[in-house]
Write a protein that holds these residues in place. Structure first.
Motif, short mmCIF file in Angstrom:
data_model
loop_
_atom_site.label_atom_id
_atom_site.label_comp_id
_atom_site.label_asym_id
_atom_site.label_seq_id
_atom_site.Cartn_x
_atom_site.Cartn_y
_atom_site.Cartn_z
N LEU A 86 0.87 -1.25 0.09
CA LEU A 86 -0.03 0.04 -0.06
C LEU A 86 0.85 1.39 0.04
N GLN A 87 2.13 1.26 0.60
CA GLN A 87 2.77 2.42 0.71
C GLN A 87 3.65 2.45 -0.71
N ARG A 88 3.79 1.43 -1.32
CA ARG A 88 4.42 1.28 -2.55
C ARG A 88 3.54 1.92 -3.51
N MET A 89 2.15 1.70 -3.66
CA MET A 89 1.35 2.36 -4.22
C MET A 89 1.13 3.79 -3.96
N LEU A 90 1.14 4.21 -2.96
CA LEU A 90 1.17 5.63 -2.51
C LEU A 90 2.44 6.39 -2.87
N GLY A 91 3.42 5.67 -2.99
CA GLY A 91 5.03 6.54 -3.13
C GLY A 91 5.31 6.33 -4.62
N SER A 131 9.15 3.68 -12.31
CA SER A 131 9.33 5.06 -12.70
C SER A 131 10.57 5.38 -13.33
N GLN A 132 11.58 4.30 -13.00
CA GLN A 132 13.07 4.68 -13.39
C GLN A 132 13.20 4.07 -14.91
N PRO A 133 13.75 5.20 -15.63
CA PRO A 133 13.96 4.86 -17.14
C PRO A 133 14.61 3.44 -17.52
N GLU A 134 15.39 3.01 -16.49
CA GLU A 134 16.15 1.69 -16.82
C GLU A 134 15.20 0.55 -16.79
N ASN A 135 14.23 0.84 -15.98
CA ASN A 135 13.05 -0.19 -15.68
C ASN A 135 12.29 -0.31 -16.80
N ILE A 136 11.85 1.03 -17.35
CA ILE A 136 11.03 1.27 -18.54
C ILE A 136 11.61 0.66 -19.75
#
Length: 224
Positions: A86-91, A131-136
């Motif tokens: 839940l915190q991951r979703m919020l953050g 959200s990180q470019p390398e993961n995209i």
């Protein structure tokens, strides 16, 4: 009878959107429907409608974590849950990811389904920060996009065309009455029918005259 157009408005931050996405992708080959995947931005809908994330109500958040684990097993979708979800979703911000999917939808729509699935896999199974470019980049490669094409798409996400398209799709979902995701809209008998949540696909089938065969229709139902 003609085929029923079904819009699925979704954001990859939403685990229930993943469940609805997989079920509708399975049923697009069984029901007489044309499934249209509509990447949108959940944060924009939440803000505009005054909706609140489940994590802001602790008891609801506790239930959600348990429910996701049960639903993942029932729907056969590899959501990997833990107490910090839940915190991951919020953050986490999926704005960049949803703009990337939007850019793909505008230029290479055949990749939208596998790309969206890989974003969910990355966030909800592998627990990575999408959200990180390398993961995209990693998601795009896994979905079958070339490095050259991916770089062009990354450049597109900051353009007005992509930003406007994502905003317009999000606003369209709200015009149909969406207040969260997944939001499924069936265009049937000359009017739109909104269904909220991954557990309303059975009801969708009933409205459009299609038979519900369970969340995994390719697997025979066990005999009683």
């Amino acid at each position: 009878m003609g085929r029923t157009l079904v819009d699925l408005f979704y954001d990859v931050v939403s685990p229930y959107s993943w469940l609805g996405f997989e079920v509708l992708c399975r049923y697009q080959h069984i029901w007489n429907i044309d499934l249209r995947l509509r990447p949108a931005f959940l944060g924009g809908i939440m803000q505009a409608t005054g909706n609140k994330p489940p994590a802001l109500l602790p008891k609801r958040g506790e239930y959600l974590l348990k429910d996701m684990k049960r639903m993942a097993k029932y729907y056969q979708v590899p959501i990997n849950t833990s107490e910090d979800d839940l915190q991951r979703m919020l953050g986490s911000s999926t704005l960049g990811a949803m703009r990337f999917i939007t850019a793909v939808d505008m230029t290479q729509p055949r990749y939208v389904e596998p790309l969206s699935r890989e974003f969910w896999m990355r966030f909800w199974s592998q627990r990575e920060d999408i959200s990180q470019p390398e993961n995209i980049l990693a998601v795009a490669k896994k979905a079958g996009l070339s490095s050259e094409l991916t770089q062009k798409l990354l450049e597109m996400i900051s353009t007005p065309a992509v930003k406007n398209r994502l905003r317009e799709t999000t606003e369209e979902a709200m015009k149909y009455g969406a207040f969260g995701m997944p939001a499924v809209v069936a265009h049937f008998n000359g009017e739109p029918h909104l269904f909220f949540g991954s557990d309303r696909i059975e009801l969708l089938g009933s409205v459009i005259g299609e038979k519900w065969l369970g969340p995994v229709p390719s697997v025979p139902s066990p005999k009683m």
